[in-house]
Design a protein around this motif. Structure first.
Motif, PDB file in Angstrom:
ATOM      1  N   ALA A   4      11.182  44.572  22.274  1.00  0.00           N
ATOM      2  CA  ALA A   4      10.440  44.984  23.463  1.00  0.00           C
ATOM      3  C   ALA A   4       9.528  43.871  23.973  1.00  0.00           C
ATOM      4  O   ALA A   4       8.673  43.387  23.241  1.00  0.00           O
ATOM      5  N   LYS A   5       9.753  43.492  25.226  1.00  0.00           N
ATOM      6  CA  LYS A   5       8.852  42.543  25.868  1.00  0.00           C
ATOM      7  C   LYS A   5       7.790  43.278  26.671  1.00  0.00           C
ATOM      8  O   LYS A   5       6.646  42.847  26.758  1.00  0.00           O
ATOM      9  N   ARG A   6       8.221  44.344  27.324  1.00  0.00           N
ATOM     10  CA  ARG A   6       7.275  45.203  28.030  1.00  0.00           C
ATOM     11  C   ARG A   6       7.707  46.653  27.848  1.00  0.00           C
ATOM     12  O   ARG A   6       8.912  46.940  27.805  1.00  0.00           O
ATOM     13  N   THR A   7       6.729  47.537  27.783  1.00  0.00           N
ATOM     14  CA  THR A   7       7.052  48.961  27.740  1.00  0.00           C
ATOM     15  C   THR A   7       6.140  49.705  28.703  1.00  0.00           C
ATOM     16  O   THR A   7       5.045  49.232  29.026  1.00  0.00           O
ATOM     17  N   TYR A   8       6.606  50.866  29.144  1.00  0.00           N
ATOM     18  CA  TYR A   8       5.795  51.666  30.065  1.00  0.00           C
ATOM     19  C   TYR A   8       6.014  53.139  29.751  1.00  0.00           C
ATOM     20  O   TYR A   8       7.154  53.615  29.707  1.00  0.00           O
ATOM     21  N   ASN A  40     -11.767  44.376  20.264  1.00  0.00           N
ATOM     22  CA  ASN A  40     -12.557  43.174  20.022  1.00  0.00           C
ATOM     23  C   ASN A  40     -11.670  41.938  20.168  1.00  0.00           C
ATOM     24  O   ASN A  40     -10.447  42.038  20.137  1.00  0.00           O
ATOM     25  N   PRO A  41     -12.275  40.762  20.320  1.00  0.00           N
ATOM     26  CA  PRO A  41     -11.469  39.535  20.400  1.00  0.00           C
ATOM     27  C   PRO A  41     -10.689  39.298  19.110  1.00  0.00           C
ATOM     28  O   PRO A  41     -11.160  39.664  18.029  1.00  0.00           O
ATOM     29  N   LEU A  42      -9.513  38.733  19.254  1.00  0.00           N
ATOM     30  CA  LEU A  42      -8.727  38.326  18.088  1.00  0.00           C
ATOM     31  C   LEU A  42      -8.100  36.973  18.423  1.00  0.00           C
ATOM     32  O   LEU A  42      -6.930  36.890  18.792  1.00  0.00           O
ATOM     33  N   PRO A  43      -8.899  35.910  18.322  1.00  0.00           N
ATOM     34  CA  PRO A  43      -8.432  34.586  18.739  1.00  0.00           C
ATOM     35  C   PRO A  43      -7.177  34.142  17.996  1.00  0.00           C
ATOM     36  O   PRO A  43      -6.389  33.360  18.517  1.00  0.00           O
ATOM     37  N   PHE A  44      -6.970  34.681  16.815  1.00  0.00           N
ATOM     38  CA  PHE A  44      -5.815  34.297  16.004  1.00  0.00           C
ATOM     39  C   PHE A  44      -4.499  34.442  16.758  1.00  0.00           C
ATOM     40  O   PHE A  44      -3.580  33.647  16.587  1.00  0.00           O
ATOM     41  N   ILE A  45      -4.358  35.464  17.600  1.00  0.00           N
ATOM     42  CA  ILE A  45      -3.050  35.687  18.232  1.00  0.00           C
ATOM     43  C   ILE A  45      -2.951  35.071  19.629  1.00  0.00           C
ATOM     44  O   ILE A  45      -1.904  35.189  20.261  1.00  0.00           O
ATOM     45  N   SER A  46      -4.003  34.413  20.113  1.00  0.00           N
ATOM     46  CA  SER A  46      -3.870  33.796  21.424  1.00  0.00           C
ATOM     47  C   SER A  46      -2.872  32.646  21.340  1.00  0.00           C
ATOM     48  O   SER A  46      -2.857  31.876  20.372  1.00  0.00           O
ATOM     49  N   ASN A  47      -2.023  32.547  22.325  1.00  0.00           N
ATOM     50  CA  ASN A  47      -0.953  31.543  22.376  1.00  0.00           C
ATOM     51  C   ASN A  47       0.085  31.713  21.269  1.00  0.00           C
ATOM     52  O   ASN A  47       0.809  30.786  20.956  1.00  0.00           O
ATOM     53  N   LYS A  48       0.142  32.877  20.682  1.00  0.00           N
ATOM     54  CA  LYS A  48       1.158  33.126  19.662  1.00  0.00           C
ATOM     55  C   LYS A  48       2.085  34.258  20.136  1.00  0.00           C
ATOM     56  O   LYS A  48       1.746  35.026  21.028  1.00  0.00           O
ATOM     57  N   THR A  49       3.236  34.321  19.517  1.00  0.00           N
ATOM     58  CA  THR A  49       4.170  35.397  19.825  1.00  0.00           C
ATOM     59  C   THR A  49       4.037  36.479  18.760  1.00  0.00           C
ATOM     60  O   THR A  49       4.077  36.173  17.566  1.00  0.00           O
ATOM     61  N   LEU A  99      -1.457  47.082  25.724  1.00  0.00           N
ATOM     62  CA  LEU A  99      -1.683  45.665  25.450  1.00  0.00           C
ATOM     63  C   LEU A  99      -1.446  44.880  26.724  1.00  0.00           C
ATOM     64  O   LEU A  99      -0.399  45.029  27.365  1.00  0.00           O
ATOM     65  N   LYS A 100      -2.408  44.046  27.085  1.00  0.00           N
ATOM     66  CA  LYS A 100      -2.292  43.229  28.287  1.00  0.00           C
ATOM     67  C   LYS A 100      -2.239  41.759  27.906  1.00  0.00           C
ATOM     68  O   LYS A 100      -2.753  41.361  26.855  1.00  0.00           O
ATOM     69  N   ASN A 101      -1.634  40.965  28.801  1.00  0.00           N
ATOM     70  CA  ASN A 101      -1.625  39.528  28.559  1.00  0.00           C
ATOM     71  C   ASN A 101      -2.812  38.885  29.271  1.00  0.00           C
ATOM     72  O   ASN A 101      -3.626  39.567  29.911  1.00  0.00           O
ATOM     73  N   THR A 102      -2.886  37.575  29.153  1.00  0.00           N
ATOM     74  CA  THR A 102      -4.056  36.882  29.702  1.00  0.00           C
ATOM     75  C   THR A 102      -4.107  36.968  31.225  1.00  0.00           C
ATOM     76  O   THR A 102      -5.149  36.717  31.827  1.00  0.00           O
ATOM     77  N   LYS A 103      -2.961  37.297  31.869  1.00  0.00           N
ATOM     78  CA  LYS A 103      -2.948  37.486  33.324  1.00  0.00           C
ATOM     79  C   LYS A 103      -3.270  38.927  33.713  1.00  0.00           C
ATOM     80  O   LYS A 103      -3.069  39.325  34.859  1.00  0.00           O
ATOM     81  N   GLU A 114       4.021  37.984  24.397  1.00  0.00           N
ATOM     82  CA  GLU A 114       3.425  36.653  24.570  1.00  0.00           C
ATOM     83  C   GLU A 114       2.024  36.782  25.159  1.00  0.00           C
ATOM     84  O   GLU A 114       1.791  37.585  26.045  1.00  0.00           O
ATOM     85  N   ASN A 115       1.133  35.930  24.681  1.00  0.00           N
ATOM     86  CA  ASN A 115      -0.200  35.767  25.278  1.00  0.00           C
ATOM     87  C   ASN A 115      -0.983  37.072  25.384  1.00  0.00           C
ATOM     88  O   ASN A 115      -1.539  37.397  26.436  1.00  0.00           O
ATOM     89  N   ILE A 116      -1.005  37.829  24.323  1.00  0.00           N
ATOM     90  CA  ILE A 116      -1.812  39.056  24.325  1.00  0.00           C
ATOM     91  C   ILE A 116      -3.288  38.680  24.417  1.00  0.00           C
ATOM     92  O   ILE A 116      -3.756  37.764  23.730  1.00  0.00           O
ATOM     93  N   ASP A 117      -3.990  39.372  25.279  1.00  0.00           N
ATOM     94  CA  ASP A 117      -5.442  39.220  25.357  1.00  0.00           C
ATOM     95  C   ASP A 117      -6.053  40.521  24.839  1.00  0.00           C
ATOM     96  O   ASP A 117      -6.058  41.533  25.552  1.00  0.00           O
ATOM     97  N   THR A 118      -6.544  40.499  23.623  1.00  0.00           N
ATOM     98  CA  THR A 118      -7.004  41.756  23.031  1.00  0.00           C
ATOM     99  C   THR A 118      -8.226  42.314  23.766  1.00  0.00           C
ATOM    100  O   THR A 118      -8.434  43.520  23.795  1.00  0.00           O
ATOM    101  N   GLN A 119      -9.005  41.437  24.381  1.00  0.00           N
ATOM    102  CA  GLN A 119     -10.195  41.947  25.074  1.00  0.00           C
ATOM    103  C   GLN A 119      -9.863  42.670  26.370  1.00  0.00           C
ATOM    104  O   GLN A 119     -10.686  43.402  26.904  1.00  0.00           O
ATOM    105  N   LYS A 120      -8.639  42.455  26.882  1.00  0.00           N
ATOM    106  CA  LYS A 120      -8.187  43.224  28.048  1.00  0.00           C
ATOM    107  C   LYS A 120      -7.390  44.448  27.607  1.00  0.00           C
ATOM    108  O   LYS A 120      -6.958  45.241  28.438  1.00  0.00           O
ATOM    109  N   SER A 121      -7.156  44.574  26.340  1.00  0.00           N
ATOM    110  CA  SER A 121      -6.305  45.636  25.793  1.00  0.00           C
ATOM    111  C   SER A 121      -7.182  46.765  25.252  1.00  0.00           C
ATOM    112  O   SER A 121      -8.341  46.543  24.903  1.00  0.00           O
TER     113      SER A 121
END
Lengths: 138, 137
Positions: A8-12, B35-44, B66-70, B97-104
């Motif tokens: 899964a890359k995206r889910t909704y 909360n922030p989780l810098p460990f996973i930034s730029n990771k898959t 879960l949201k990305n940095t965008k 890719e590029n999960i931003d935990t603070q937006k999640s």
């Protein structure tokens, strides 16, 4: 590596409100901007066991109730997935398997659920789907 | 059977914030940001595991977005029920890719509202990555 599971890359999470239950009733899916231009490659239907209430605060169809429902998914005007048993879309019923699809650009408003039995269904329950997809370039 | 090769993983406590112990801080329907989780930034991230907290309603009421940095939705209201080992017999696979935990955030969705005081552990979310070079960075 060969896998039988979608990655899964995206889910909704998508809710379909059944309204009043009636035999052979068709319930259309409602257009949603997040699913407007996607390639769907996996689909999960949840039951009340996994998701007890819908975002609109409706009760969710029980696992037994899923067996009373069929799903038709259209691509354009073509009903490519026709009357698929929704019960089989719940991984909990099929050893954890998630049904994969061939990158369907699903036409949500032309897709619908058919009620084939009123057993184990109650008025105003909702069906919850989790679409697994990738965005298409516009 | 899927086998997730866990090269490196990190777990985030999803917990209600605040220090006013006499009151409730989170209610059903609110977004509980991570909360922030810098460990996973730029990771898959390839896998997710959820462990439900001991003093909450069951996992069937909880969802994660879960949201990305965008600020785009990667997972929108994913039922945590499917991230618990044993409930579906196999854990789903991801390529996030590029999960931003603070937006999640996590959400409880329920017909009748519940409330939780500060510092309630709602659950623990474990991120599995295929990234590893011998140090935790």
């Amino acid at each position: 590596m060969i896998t039988t599971q979608p990655i899964a890359k995206r889910t909704y999470l998508f809710e379909v409100q059944l309204g009043t239950i009636a035999l052979q009733k068709k319930v259309n899916l409602v257009w949603n901007s997040e699913l407007d231009n996607i390639a769907m490659y996996g689909l999960v239907a949840t039951s009340a066991t996994q998701t007890a209430a819908s975002p609109s605060a409706n009760a969710v169809v029980s696992n037994a109730g899923l067996a009373s429902l069929l799903l038709t998914l259209s691509v354009g005007d073509d009903e490519q997935i026709y009357n698929y048993p929704i019960y089989n879309l719940n991984p909990a019923n099929v050893s954890g398997m998630i049904q994969m699809f061939d990158n369907k650009k699903v036409n949500i408003p032309k897709s619908y659920i058919t009620i084939i039995s009123i057993s184990n269904l109650n008025n105003n329950e909702s069906v919850m789907f989790n679409f697994i997809f990738e965005r298409l370039a516009k | 059977m899927n086998v997730l090769i866990n090269k490196r993983s990190q777990t985030l406590d999803v917990i209600t914030q605040g220090d006013d112990t006499g009151s409730q801080i989170y209610y059903t329907g609110m977004r509980l940001y991570f909360n922030p989780l810098p460990f996973i930034s730029n990771k898959t991230v390839n896998g997710l595991i959820w462990e439900q907290g001991p003093f909450t309603n069951g996992p069937e009421y909880w969802y994660i977005t879960l949201k990305n940095t965008k600020n785009q939705n990667l997972l929108y209201r994913y039922p945590v029920s499917y991230l618990i080992t044993g409930t579906t017999e196999r854990l789903p696979l991801f390529l996030l890719e590029n999960i931003d935990t603070q937006k999640s955030y996590a959400e409880e969705i329920k017909a009748t509202a519940s409330g939780y005081p500060p510092n309630t552990l709602i659950g623990r979310l474990t991120f599995l990555t295929n990234y590893g070079n011998g140090n935790n960075s």
